[in-house]
Design a protein around this motif. Structure first.
Motif, PDB file in Angstrom:
ATOM      1  N   LEU A 198      37.544  29.413  34.115  1.00 59.05           N
ATOM      2  CA  LEU A 198      38.256  30.566  33.568  1.00 59.05           C
ATOM      3  C   LEU A 198      38.769  31.583  34.585  1.00 59.05           C
ATOM      4  O   LEU A 198      39.659  32.365  34.269  1.00 59.05           O
ATOM      5  N   SER A 199      38.211  31.620  35.755  1.00 59.24           N
ATOM      6  CA  SER A 199      38.487  32.696  36.699  1.00 59.24           C
ATOM      7  C   SER A 199      39.976  32.862  37.001  1.00 59.24           C
ATOM      8  O   SER A 199      40.504  33.976  36.998  1.00 59.24           O
ATOM      9  N   ARG A 200      40.650  31.761  37.269  1.00 59.02           N
ATOM     10  CA  ARG A 200      42.064  31.820  37.623  1.00 59.02           C
ATOM     11  C   ARG A 200      42.870  32.494  36.514  1.00 59.02           C
ATOM     12  O   ARG A 200      43.717  33.333  36.769  1.00 59.02           O
ATOM     13  N   TRP A 201      42.591  32.121  35.276  1.00 58.29           N
ATOM     14  CA  TRP A 201      43.355  32.653  34.142  1.00 58.29           C
ATOM     15  C   TRP A 201      43.036  34.124  33.887  1.00 58.29           C
ATOM     16  O   TRP A 201      43.927  34.908  33.541  1.00 58.29           O
ATOM     17  N   VAL A 202      41.785  34.472  34.058  1.00 56.41           N
ATOM     18  CA  VAL A 202      41.398  35.876  33.847  1.00 56.41           C
ATOM     19  C   VAL A 202      42.064  36.768  34.890  1.00 56.41           C
ATOM     20  O   VAL A 202      42.594  37.834  34.557  1.00 56.41           O
ATOM     21  N   VAL A 203      42.064  36.341  36.145  1.00 54.12           N
ATOM     22  CA  VAL A 203      42.649  37.171  37.206  1.00 54.12           C
ATOM     23  C   VAL A 203      44.161  37.286  37.025  1.00 54.12           C
ATOM     24  O   VAL A 203      44.720  38.385  37.093  1.00 54.12           O
ATOM     25  N   LYS A 204      44.839  36.166  36.763  1.00 54.26           N
ATOM     26  CA  LYS A 204      46.292  36.219  36.577  1.00 54.26           C
ATOM     27  C   LYS A 204      46.673  37.039  35.354  1.00 54.26           C
ATOM     28  O   LYS A 204      47.539  37.911  35.410  1.00 54.26           O
TER      29      LYS A 204
END
Length: 163
Positions: free
Chosen positions: A90-96
């Motif tokens: 999930l990290s990539r999507w949360v940051v973007k």
């Protein structure tokens, strides 16, 4: 009896996984903030140090509350697994998404304050122009007074020279 203890330990492990995922989620929120508001290298280092110290305290508090303060390796492993899973999934999507959303919100808020402050900017512009006119008038008056004083000084000198 043994099964209930195993179930309790499994429940603790799952809770540790969730705590690890939540800690990395909060770190991602910090990363989003850093992308929107630029920071110096020292500022980032201080933020990271404080964040990870707070994470260590939170992990200790979790173990203290849930396991009577006994530090268990499988709880630390569970937190690490939760961090790793969240980071991979999930990290990539949360940051973007968080960065885009925060930038959009900042843009909307900035436009709102720009519109709301328009009368104030208009009035300060008028007042600024009036003050400039007053300054110009004062400068003109000072120049006029200097000329008059020079003429008066010349007249006084001429009058003294005739005596």
């Amino acid at each position: 009896m043994i099964y209930s203890e195993i179930a309790r330990q499994l429940q603790l492990f799952v809770q540790a996984v969730i705590v690890g995922a939540v800690l990395i989620f909060v770190y991602d929120l910090l990363r989003v903030f850093r992308r929107v508001v630029k920071h110096s290298v020292i500022g980032i280092a201080v933020q990271d140090m404080l964040f990870w110290m707070l994470c260590a305290l939170e992990m200790f508090a979790f173990m203290y509350r849930q396991n009577d303060g006994i530090i268990r390796g499988f709880l630390i492993l569970g937190a690490f697994c939760g961090m790793l899973l969240y980071r991979m999934l999930l990290s990539r999507w949360v940051v973007k998404g968080g960065t885009a959303m925060l930038r959009c919100m900042c843009g909307v808020i900035g436009r709102f304050f720009y519109v709301v402050s328009a009368p104030i900017r208009f009035l300060t512009g008028i007042m600024g122009r009036r003050m400039q006119k007053n300054v110009c008038r004062k400068k003109k008056m000072v120049r006029y007074m200097k000329k008059r004083l020079k003429k008066l000084g010349k007249a006084v000198r001429i009058g003294f020279s005739k005596l």
